[in-house]
Enzyme design. Structure first.
Site, PDB file in Angstrom:
ATOM      1  N   TYR A   1      14.469 -20.919  18.462  1.00 30.11           N
ATOM      2  CA  TYR A   1      15.050 -19.710  17.876  1.00 30.11           C
ATOM      3  C   TYR A   1      15.418 -19.948  16.416  1.00 30.11           C
ATOM      4  CZ  TYR A   1      17.642 -15.461  17.178  1.00 30.11           C
ATOM      5  OH  TYR A   1      18.048 -14.251  16.689  1.00 30.11           O
TER       6      TYR A   1
ATOM      7  N   ARG B   1      -7.887   7.947   1.808  1.00 37.04           N
ATOM      8  CA  ARG B   1      -6.888   7.555   0.807  1.00 37.04           C
ATOM      9  C   ARG B   1      -6.862   8.648  -0.262  1.00 37.04           C
ATOM     10  NH1 ARG B   1      -3.547   3.281   2.580  1.00 37.04           N
ATOM     11  NH2 ARG B   1      -3.092   5.222   3.612  1.00 37.04           N
TER      12      ARG B   1
ATOM     13  N   ASP C   1       4.216  -6.909  -5.708  1.00 39.27           N
ATOM     14  CA  ASP C   1       3.638  -6.813  -4.374  1.00 39.27           C
ATOM     15  C   ASP C   1       2.444  -7.773  -4.379  1.00 39.27           C
ATOM     16  OD1 ASP C   1       2.161  -6.248  -2.125  1.00 39.27           O
ATOM     17  OD2 ASP C   1       2.547  -4.099  -2.188  1.00 39.27           O
TER      18      ASP C   1
ATOM     19  N   PHE D   1      -0.386  10.184   7.285  1.00 35.32           N
ATOM     20  CA  PHE D   1      -1.798   9.832   7.479  1.00 35.32           C
ATOM     21  C   PHE D   1      -2.047   9.051   8.762  1.00 35.32           C
ATOM     22  CE2 PHE D   1      -1.235   5.401   6.265  1.00 35.32           C
ATOM     23  CZ  PHE D   1      -0.076   5.456   5.498  1.00 35.32           C
TER      24      PHE D   1
ATOM     25  N   PHE E   1       2.167   2.741  -3.489  1.00 38.38           N
ATOM     26  CA  PHE E   1       1.578   2.430  -2.194  1.00 38.38           C
ATOM     27  C   PHE E   1       2.425   3.139  -1.143  1.00 38.38           C
ATOM     28  CE2 PHE E   1       0.758   0.284   1.749  1.00 38.38           C
ATOM     29  CZ  PHE E   1      -0.601   0.545   1.826  1.00 38.38           C
ATOM     30  N   THR E   2       1.765   3.589  -0.090  1.00 39.28           N
ATOM     31  CA  THR E   2       2.404   4.484   0.892  1.00 39.28           C
ATOM     32  C   THR E   2       3.742   3.937   1.418  1.00 39.28           C
ATOM     33  OG1 THR E   2       0.987   3.468   2.557  1.00 39.28           O
ATOM     34  CG2 THR E   2       0.236   5.549   1.611  1.00 39.28           C
TER      35      THR E   2
ATOM     36  N   LYS F   1      -3.211  -9.657   4.798  1.00 38.46           N
ATOM     37  CA  LYS F   1      -4.399  -9.387   3.976  1.00 38.46           C
ATOM     38  C   LYS F   1      -4.943 -10.703   3.410  1.00 38.46           C
ATOM     39  CE  LYS F   1      -2.448  -5.093   4.032  1.00 38.46           C
ATOM     40  NZ  LYS F   1      -1.242  -4.767   4.796  1.00 38.46           N
TER      41      LYS F   1
HETATM   42  N1  PM9 Z   1      -1.703  -1.974   3.644  1.00 35.53           N
HETATM   43  C1  PM9 Z   1      -3.829  -1.214   4.295  1.00 35.53           C
HETATM   44  O1  PM9 Z   1      -4.627  -0.898   5.183  1.00 35.53           O
HETATM   45  C2  PM9 Z   1      -1.974  -1.365   6.036  1.00 35.53           C
HETATM   46  C3  PM9 Z   1      -2.017   0.018   6.565  1.00 35.53           C
HETATM   47  S1  PM9 Z   1      -1.797   1.370   5.446  1.00 35.53           S
HETATM   48  C4  PM9 Z   1      -0.086   1.445   5.275  1.00 35.53           C
HETATM   49  O2  PM9 Z   1      -4.165  -1.303   3.095  1.00 35.53           O
HETATM   50  C5  PM9 Z   1       0.212  -3.149   0.084  1.00 35.53           C
HETATM   51  C6  PM9 Z   1      -0.481  -3.251  -1.229  1.00 35.53           C
HETATM   52  C7  PM9 Z   1      -0.488  -2.863   1.236  1.00 35.53           C
HETATM   53  C8  PM9 Z   1       0.206  -2.765   2.487  1.00 35.53           C
HETATM   54  C9  PM9 Z   1      -0.454  -2.402   3.671  1.00 35.53           C
HETATM   55  C10 PM9 Z   1       1.610  -2.979   2.470  1.00 35.53           C
HETATM   56  C11 PM9 Z   1       2.400  -2.889   3.722  1.00 35.53           C
HETATM   57  C12 PM9 Z   1       2.248  -3.255   1.297  1.00 35.53           C
HETATM   58  N2  PM9 Z   1       1.539  -3.335   0.131  1.00 35.53           N
HETATM   59  O3  PM9 Z   1       1.115  -3.133   6.539  1.00 35.53           O
HETATM   60  O4  PM9 Z   1       3.551  -3.485   6.476  1.00 35.53           O
HETATM   61  O5  PM9 Z   1      -1.797  -2.692   1.164  1.00 35.53           O
HETATM   62  O6  PM9 Z   1       2.050  -5.433   6.436  1.00 35.53           O
HETATM   63  O7  PM9 Z   1       2.180  -4.009   4.487  1.00 35.53           O
HETATM   64  C13 PM9 Z   1      -2.458  -1.539   4.634  1.00 35.53           C
HETATM   65  P1  PM9 Z   1       2.233  -4.000   6.078  1.00 35.53           P
END
Ligand code: PM9
Length: 463
Positions: A78, A388, A221, A455, A130-131, A264
């Site tokens: 833990y 997008r 980011d 979306f 970014f969303t 990623k």
């Molecule tokens: N990006 C993508 O497909 C995941 C689904 S869409 C919300 O591109 C950036 C630059 C991203 C991103 C996620 C996040 C959020 C932050 N910054 O999905 O929570 O491209 O791990 O990261 C998606 P998490």
């Protein structure tokens, strides 16, 4: 016809396949049924009904044998897991930050950062939204202000660093609201919503100088910062002979803190972090992570996931890996360019972005041409992509009005180390087939709209 003699020497990926996952072919009538059931939203398809999945590069990467071996060495204590310390060491060595707070994924880090740094009434400038990042800024009471260069909003513009910050726009905001109302400048490299476009080293360095003069921190980011580093190596003067790893470290050195979706660049299926050189922020984040994510030495992750991340970081900064990764995206994009299909130029780092506004020019943006194009592509071949455009942009939280961005795109996103050249050929041919039928395409109306990040779950019907 005999196979033509090559005019250049080929190169291939620096890995070979050890294990395969079968994928299912479907028929067109089956796919027509599936997309109606999914409300014309590719997020609502079952992955079993998808042939080639180019929805996202997030968590869809193939891990190496070394990463899988590391999974077996997960220390699932833990508190104080050894894998946490491995991850911390890797983040410090390759990204350069002193302190680390793990989170379950990127938005976990964005949530904690936004809650700590943003006060109601603040403004957060960034190189395009970014969303999830913008939503957390808004939920914390902030207003996002786009300060990316104008070229980024033009899909045909060939600027090599469309992720750059426009210092005129940023200075105007500082003059208007005052530096005290700007808790930090939020920059991303590469810029996902601009088409996977990089920011130059010179631009981030100059941003550092400007922000230091005003006492404003920079939060990077770093989700695809390694891809950004590769573009700097390829395009920016003075970096051609430097390693991606070296460039990454310099790039991150200009930001005070970073949020990260490790799903990623760093070749894992889950994970994220917040890293910083600011001890005060670290202490607050380390405290808050126990409220929302998990203890500060696991942040919602298993020990094995942190080990996979630590090993993934080392693999992802390898120059040959990056060349193959971005080379595959270029391969797909170049096919479409050769067939005169409108895409965002230059070709991005993690994906090829179709210009749906140009392709479905007869469909008004209020009828979501990118959403319609993603659905049509799925029906044609079982290739899944992501909208997008206006659907992703959502509504202005103050006025409730829909936001209609200049970029109305469909993203064909390549997971890392997953698909072959033949898969990319199939995807390209399907885009061509849909492009050739474009005049018959119909727009969509939204029949269900969730409040946040619509979306993901919105439903549509054909007009
Ligand atoms: N990006 C993508 O497909 C995941 C689904 S869409 C919300 O591109 C950036 C630059 C991203 C991103 C996620 C996040 C959020 C932050 N910054 O999905 O929570 O491209 O791990 O990261 C998606 P998490």
């Amino acid at each position: 016809m005999p196979y033509p003699k090559p005019t250049r020497r080929s190169w291939a990926e620096p890995w070979k396949v050890k294990m395969v996952e079968p994928i299912r072919m479907t028929t067109r009538p089956q796919r027509e049924r599936c997309i109606v059931e999914a409300g014309y939203n590719t997020f609502l398809l079952r992955s079993e009904d998808v042939y080639i999945d180019l929805l996202t590069d997030s968590g869809t990467n193939a891990m190496s044998d070394n990463q899988w071996a590391g999974m077996m060495l997960g220390d699932e204590a833990y508190a104080g897991s050894r894998n946490f310390y491995h991850l911390w060491e890797a983040v410090t060595e390759y990204y350069g930050y002193k302190y680390l707070v793990p989170t379950h994924q990127g938005r976990g880090a964005e949530h904690i950062l936004s809650k700590i740094m943003i006060k109601p009434g603040d403004f957060v400038p960034g190189n395009r939204y970014f969303t999830t990042t913008r939503l957390h800024q808004e939920l914390a009471g902030g207003t996002f202000v786009d300060v990316i260069i104008d070229e980024a909003h033009d899909p045909a513009n060939e600027h090599p660093f469309k992720g750059n910050v426009d210092f005129g726009k940023l200075q105007r905001l500082i003059d208007e609201v005052g530096a005290k109302k700007i808790p930090y400048v939020s920059v991303a490299g590469t810029v996902n919503m601009a088409g996977g476009q990089p920011q130059s080293m010179a631009n981030l360095r100059a941003l550092r100088e400007l922000c230091s003069r005003h006492g404003i921190p920079i939060v990077l980011d770093a989700t695809r910062a390694i891809e950004n580093a590769y573009f700097i190596q390829q395009r920016e003067e003075g970096y051609r002979n430097k390693k991606v790893a070296e460039i990454l470290k310099e790039y991150c050195s200009y930001a005070d803190s970073s949020t990260m979706s490790a799903k990623k660049d760093t070749l894992t299926n889950i994970g994220g972090w917040l890293a910083t050189n600011d001890q005060g922020l670290f202490e607050e984040a380390r405290n808050m992570v126990v409220v929302y994510e998990g203890l500060h030495t696991y942040g919602g992750l298993a020990g094995r996931d942190m080990e996979a991340m630590a090993r993934g970081i080392v693999e992802s900064v390898d120059d040959d890996h990056m060349r193959a990764r971005i080379g595959q995206v270029e391969y797909l994009g170049q096919h479409l360019i050769d067939w005169a299909i409108p895409i965002v130029r230059p070709i991005g780092g993690h994906a090829v972005f179709l210009d749906a506004r140009a392709i479905y020019a007869h469909i008004p943006q209020s009828q979501y041409p990118a959403q319609a194009l993603a659905a049509d592509l799925y029906i044609d071949s079982g290739v899944r992509s992501m909208e997008r455009g206006a659907v992703s942009a959502g509504r202005d939280p103050k006025t409730g009005e829909e936001r209609f961005p200049k970029l109305e795109l469909v993203r064909l996103t390549l997971p890392r180390r997953v698909y072959t050249q033949a898969h990319t050929d199939v995807a390209a041919e399907s885009v061509l087939a849909v492009y050739e039928q474009r005049e018959q395409a119909r727009g969509l109306k939204m029949v269900y709209e969730p409040k946040y990040l619509r979306f993901f779950q919105a439903r549509f019907e054909q007009i």
